[in-house]
Design an enzyme around this catalytic site. Structure first.
Site, mmCIF file in Angstrom:
data_model
loop_
_atom_site.group_PDB
_atom_site.id
_atom_site.type_symbol
_atom_site.label_atom_id
_atom_site.label_comp_id
_atom_site.label_asym_id
_atom_site.label_seq_id
_atom_site.Cartn_x
_atom_site.Cartn_y
_atom_site.Cartn_z
ATOM 1 N N SER A 9 2.775 53.885 27.466
ATOM 2 C CA SER A 9 1.804 53.735 26.384
ATOM 3 C C SER A 9 1.070 55.054 26.203
ATOM 4 O O SER A 9 0.396 55.535 27.124
ATOM 5 C CB SER A 9 0.799 52.640 26.730
ATOM 6 O OG SER A 9 -0.361 52.832 25.948
ATOM 7 N N HIS A 34 5.559 53.601 23.560
ATOM 8 C CA HIS A 34 4.696 52.473 23.164
ATOM 9 C C HIS A 34 3.443 53.032 22.500
ATOM 10 O O HIS A 34 2.704 53.817 23.093
ATOM 11 C CB HIS A 34 4.345 51.637 24.393
ATOM 12 C CG HIS A 34 3.560 50.397 24.088
ATOM 13 N ND1 HIS A 34 4.146 49.236 23.609
ATOM 14 C CD2 HIS A 34 2.237 50.138 24.174
ATOM 15 C CE1 HIS A 34 3.215 48.316 23.437
ATOM 16 N NE2 HIS A 34 2.038 48.829 23.754
ATOM 17 N N ASP A 36 -0.027 52.264 20.672
ATOM 18 C CA ASP A 36 -1.069 51.245 20.544
ATOM 19 C C ASP A 36 -1.993 51.533 19.364
ATOM 20 O O ASP A 36 -2.654 52.566 19.314
ATOM 21 C CB ASP A 36 -1.906 51.194 21.830
ATOM 22 C CG ASP A 36 -1.155 50.513 22.957
ATOM 23 O OD1 ASP A 36 -0.667 49.388 22.748
ATOM 24 O OD2 ASP A 36 -1.054 51.115 24.045
ATOM 25 N N MET A 38 -5.259 50.254 17.345
ATOM 26 C CA MET A 38 -6.453 49.402 17.442
ATOM 27 C C MET A 38 -7.388 49.703 16.278
ATOM 28 O O MET A 38 -7.555 50.863 15.900
ATOM 29 C CB MET A 38 -7.183 49.682 18.756
ATOM 30 C CG MET A 38 -6.300 49.520 19.988
ATOM 31 S SD MET A 38 -7.229 49.754 21.492
ATOM 32 C CE MET A 38 -5.919 49.652 22.718
ATOM 33 N N HIS A 67 2.577 48.732 18.619
ATOM 34 C CA HIS A 67 1.859 47.502 18.981
ATOM 35 C C HIS A 67 0.603 47.442 18.120
ATOM 36 O O HIS A 67 -0.363 48.160 18.378
ATOM 37 C CB HIS A 67 1.536 47.563 20.494
ATOM 38 C CG HIS A 67 0.651 46.470 20.980
ATOM 39 N ND1 HIS A 67 0.054 46.495 22.221
ATOM 40 C CD2 HIS A 67 0.260 45.302 20.402
ATOM 41 C CE1 HIS A 67 -0.672 45.401 22.386
ATOM 42 N NE2 HIS A 67 -0.579 44.666 21.299
ATOM 43 N N MET A 138 0.887 40.124 26.757
ATOM 44 C CA MET A 138 -0.205 40.935 27.292
ATOM 45 C C MET A 138 -0.573 40.406 28.678
ATOM 46 O O MET A 138 -0.822 39.207 28.845
ATOM 47 C CB MET A 138 -1.445 40.854 26.386
ATOM 48 C CG MET A 138 -1.277 41.432 24.994
ATOM 49 S SD MET A 138 -0.723 43.129 24.961
ATOM 50 C CE MET A 138 -2.068 43.967 25.814
ATOM 51 N N ASP A 180 2.810 44.024 28.938
ATOM 52 C CA ASP A 180 1.913 45.157 28.650
ATOM 53 C C ASP A 180 0.543 44.941 29.294
ATOM 54 O O ASP A 180 -0.154 43.981 28.952
ATOM 55 C CB ASP A 180 1.766 45.262 27.122
ATOM 56 C CG ASP A 180 0.892 46.416 26.654
ATOM 57 O OD1 ASP A 180 0.427 47.214 27.489
ATOM 58 O OD2 ASP A 180 0.674 46.506 25.425
ATOM 59 N N GLY A 202 0.727 52.598 30.819
ATOM 60 C CA GLY A 202 -0.055 53.713 30.278
ATOM 61 C C GLY A 202 -0.645 54.542 31.395
ATOM 62 O O GLY A 202 -0.123 55.609 31.758
HETATM 63 C C1 DX5 Z 1 -3.971 47.533 25.825
HETATM 64 C C2 DX5 Z 1 -2.720 48.245 25.353
HETATM 65 C C3 DX5 Z 1 -1.833 48.697 26.448
HETATM 66 C C4 DX5 Z 1 -2.446 49.708 27.374
HETATM 67 C C5 DX5 Z 1 -1.717 49.652 28.676
HETATM 68 O O1 DX5 Z 1 -4.591 46.921 24.752
HETATM 69 O O2 DX5 Z 1 -1.965 47.392 24.523
HETATM 70 O O3 DX5 Z 1 -0.598 49.178 25.932
HETATM 71 O O4 DX5 Z 1 -2.416 51.008 26.891
HETATM 72 O O5 DX5 Z 1 -2.362 50.502 29.554
HETATM 73 P P1 DX5 Z 1 -2.279 50.326 31.132
HETATM 74 O O6 DX5 Z 1 -0.842 50.459 31.519
HETATM 75 O O7 DX5 Z 1 -3.126 51.431 31.634
HETATM 76 O O8 DX5 Z 1 -2.821 48.949 31.458
HETATM 77 ZN ZN ZN Z 2 0.137 47.925 23.966
#
Ligand code: DX5
Ligand code: ZN
Length: 224
Positions: A9, A34, A36, A38, A67, A138, A180, A202
């Site tokens: 990520s 990946h 992300d 938001m 995502h 998730m 994830d 990530g």
């Molecule tokens: C959270 C994201 C994830 C996040 C994962 O909302 O969708 O993709 O970046 O990060 P780690 O691996 O650090 O939990």
């Molecule tokens: Zn994600």
């Protein structure tokens, strides 16, 4: 033997050097990027949009897995398809018309998937399995990197694996099962044993100086 994919990520990458980060992490053995998204509305955080996807597109031929943690979904999904996304997933409760949104993504030539928060029921899949290429579970509540894996997710992974196997045994095709949140070297084997094939990580990867060491260690765990 299932094919396993590692999807770093970019949320935890150095955004000032994003093109290089993407190139480096794929060269270190990762399979998928990946991405992300938001919106400070569906989730309490704000990241990046289609412009940034378009900017990294020339830096890798690996699939970009977008995502979407946004509401509404449809217009942005179409923009990400144009920006070079290969896979686009969204949270079903963020769309008023799930079937239509899956159609928007697939009509734009991308693979489509639904994302399930820890407390979102898998029953959203009941009438759309034929339009889904990926199920993303998730294992943290969405919005932030670096959170702790919620162990209850493992039961959900088993449940989703059962649904996929039953569906594909009857109708054929392929549906990926991605997990994830909070995935590390020390829990990836357990998540794979529960039935996942695609692993987002990530902070576990980007917070280490040598991406290859982490990715190799993850693959060694997956080969156990
Ligand atoms: C959270 C994201 C994830 C996040 C994962 O909302 O969708 O993709 O970046 O990060 P780690 O691996 O650090 O939990
Ligand atoms: Zn994600």
């Amino acid at each position: 033997m299932r094919t396993f994919r590692i999807a770093p990520s970019i949320l935890s990458a150095d955004f000032a050097r994003l093109g290089e980060e993407v190139k480096n992490v794929i060269a270190a053995g990762a399979d998928i990027v990946h991405f992300d998204v938001m919106d400070n509305h569906y989730v309490p955080n704000l990241t990046v949009g289609p412009l940034v996807c378009e900017a990294i597109r020339p830096h890798t031929s690996a699939p970009i897995d977008v995502h979407l943690m946004v509401s509404p979904v449809d217009a942005l999904a179409a923009s990400f398809a144009k920006a070079g996304a290969d896979i686009i997933t969204f949270h079903p409760e963020a769309s008023h018309h799930i079937d239509r949104t899956l159609g928007v993504i697939k009509d734009a030539g991308c693979k489509a998937g639904l994302v399930f928060n820890p407390a979102t029921p898998l029953s959203f899949l009941d009438h759309v399995m034929d339009k889904v290429d990926m199920i993303l579970l998730m294992s943290v509540n969405p919005g932030f990197g670096g959170q702790k894996f919620i162990p209850q997710t493992l039961n959900k992974v088993r449940d989703a694996r059962r649904r996929i196997d039953e569906y594909t045994a009857q109708y054929g095709g392929e549906i990926w099962l991605e997990v994830d949140g909070g995935i590390k070297v020390d829990n990836i084997a357990e998540v794979a044993a529960a039935g996942a094939d695609t692993f987002v990580a990530g902070s576990a990867i980007f917070n280490q100086p040598d991406y290859k060491t982490v990715i190799d260690a993850m693959r060694a765990e997956l080969a156990r």
